[in-house]
Design a protein around this motif. Structure first.
Motif, PDB file in Angstrom:
ATOM      1  N   GLY A 152       0.814  -1.219   0.000  1.00 60.20           N
ATOM      2  CA  GLY A 152       0.000   0.000   0.000  1.00 60.20           C
ATOM      3  C   GLY A 152       0.837   1.253   0.000  1.00 60.20           C
ATOM      4  N   GLU A 153       0.256   2.322  -0.537  1.00 58.23           N
ATOM      5  CA  GLU A 153       0.993   3.582  -0.674  1.00 58.23           C
ATOM      6  C   GLU A 153       0.920   4.461   0.569  1.00 58.23           C
ATOM      7  N   LEU A 154       0.070   4.105   1.531  1.00 60.27           N
ATOM      8  CA  LEU A 154      -0.091   4.902   2.741  1.00 60.27           C
ATOM      9  C   LEU A 154       0.431   4.142   3.956  1.00 60.27           C
ATOM     10  N   GLU A 155       0.747   4.877   5.028  1.00 56.98           N
ATOM     11  CA  GLU A 155       1.268   4.253   6.243  1.00 56.98           C
ATOM     12  C   GLU A 155       0.524   4.816   7.441  1.00 56.98           C
ATOM     13  N   ASP A 156       0.070   3.919   8.355  1.00 56.22           N
ATOM     14  CA  ASP A 156      -0.643   4.383   9.545  1.00 56.22           C
ATOM     15  C   ASP A 156       0.350   4.724  10.653  1.00 56.22           C
ATOM     16  N   ALA A 157      -0.171   5.133  11.802  1.00 61.41           N
ATOM     17  CA  ALA A 157       0.677   5.578  12.916  1.00 61.41           C
ATOM     18  C   ALA A 157       1.577   4.478  13.448  1.00 61.41           C
ATOM     19  N   THR A 158       1.196   3.199  13.261  1.00 59.12           N
ATOM     20  CA  THR A 158       2.004   2.096  13.766  1.00 59.12           C
ATOM     21  C   THR A 158       3.021   1.603  12.739  1.00 59.12           C
ATOM     22  N   GLY A 159       3.022   2.214  11.543  1.00 59.06           N
ATOM     23  CA  GLY A 159       3.994   1.823  10.520  1.00 59.06           C
ATOM     24  C   GLY A 159       3.485   0.795   9.523  1.00 59.06           C
ATOM     25  N   ARG A 160       2.241   0.326   9.684  1.00 55.75           N
ATOM     26  CA  ARG A 160       1.679  -0.632   8.729  1.00 55.75           C
ATOM     27  C   ARG A 160       1.238   0.105   7.479  1.00 55.75           C
ATOM     28  N   TYR A 179      -1.101   0.546   4.074  1.00 56.43           N
ATOM     29  CA  TYR A 179      -2.466   0.254   3.670  1.00 56.43           C
ATOM     30  C   TYR A 179      -2.797   1.033   2.410  1.00 56.43           C
ATOM     31  N   ARG A 180      -3.900   0.682   1.800  1.00 56.38           N
ATOM     32  CA  ARG A 180      -4.431   1.452   0.675  1.00 56.38           C
ATOM     33  C   ARG A 180      -5.863   1.794   1.001  1.00 56.38           C
ATOM     34  N   GLN A 181      -6.400   2.771   0.310  1.00 54.88           N
ATOM     35  CA  GLN A 181      -7.765   3.191   0.565  1.00 54.88           C
ATOM     36  C   GLN A 181      -8.674   2.681  -0.543  1.00 54.88           C
ATOM     37  N   LEU A 182      -9.844   2.183  -0.147  1.00 52.73           N
ATOM     38  CA  LEU A 182     -10.870   1.757  -1.088  1.00 52.73           C
ATOM     39  C   LEU A 182     -12.032   2.720  -0.878  1.00 52.73           C
ATOM     40  N   PHE A 183     -12.306   3.538  -1.880  1.00 55.61           N
ATOM     41  CA  PHE A 183     -13.373   4.520  -1.754  1.00 55.61           C
ATOM     42  C   PHE A 183     -14.698   3.899  -2.142  1.00 55.61           C
TER      43      PHE A 183
END
Length: 172
Positions: free
Chosen positions: A111-119, A121-125
């Motif tokens: 995924g092109e995004l990263e959450d606060a914990t470093g994982r 992810y990608r977004q599905l709209f």
């Protein structure tokens, strides 16, 4: 040795471990959660700031350093500033019509995004957008729950009615 019979020790300190006044030591047998340990420390002295843990010599993690630091009571200045900014944004948007666009986060190692914990992810709209008169952010979230279900979305974006981009295509 059985885990329930292991004897552990916690030292309560007024400030940082080793650099402030030692309050007392607490001994217990068996497992204890951090929350339970914090509650015991609070009962002994509300002045505690740090708990230094020493595990039973038979424990597999004996010798490692474990510390529990008391969280400050009440909201931090950062939390208060965020809450104030939310209230200001709600005041500014109140009464305006907004388009709500919900999306869901999908765990994806590529995924092109990263959450606060470093994982990553990608977004599905979701393809359904809806328009509503803005009242509060919580009300928008409740309407997202109504439209998509409580597990059907993770975040939403708002567009003012006059700021919504022109569609690139239409289908009749």
């Amino acid at each position: 040795m059985h885990p329930d019979t292991m004897k552990h020790k916690a030292s309560l300190w007024e400030g940082e471990f080793g650099t402030s006044r030692h309050i007392t030591d607490v001994h217990w047998e068996g497992d204890i959660t951090q929350q339970e340990l914090a509650e015991v420390a609070e009962q002994i002295s509300p002045d505690w700031q740090t708990v230094d843990l020493e595990l039973d010599p038979a424990h597999p993690q004996h010798g490692q350093t474990f510390r529990l630091v008391k969280r400050p009571s009440g909201p931090s200045l950062e939390d208060e500033a965020f809450a104030l900014s939310v209230l200001e944004a709600e005041d500014e948007l109140e009464g305006h019509y907004v388009w709500v666009h919900c999306c869901r986060h999908i765990d994806d190692p590529e995924g092109e995004l990263e959450d606060a914990t470093g994982r990553t992810y990608r977004q599905l709209f979701n393809t359904i957008m809806f328009c509503v008169e803005f009242t509060t952010f919580d009300e928008i979230a409740a309407q997202c729950d109504e439209h998509f279900g409580t597990d059907g979305w993770d975040e939403y974006e708002l567009y003012l009615d006059d700021e919504l981009p022109e569609p690139v295509a239409t289908y009749d």
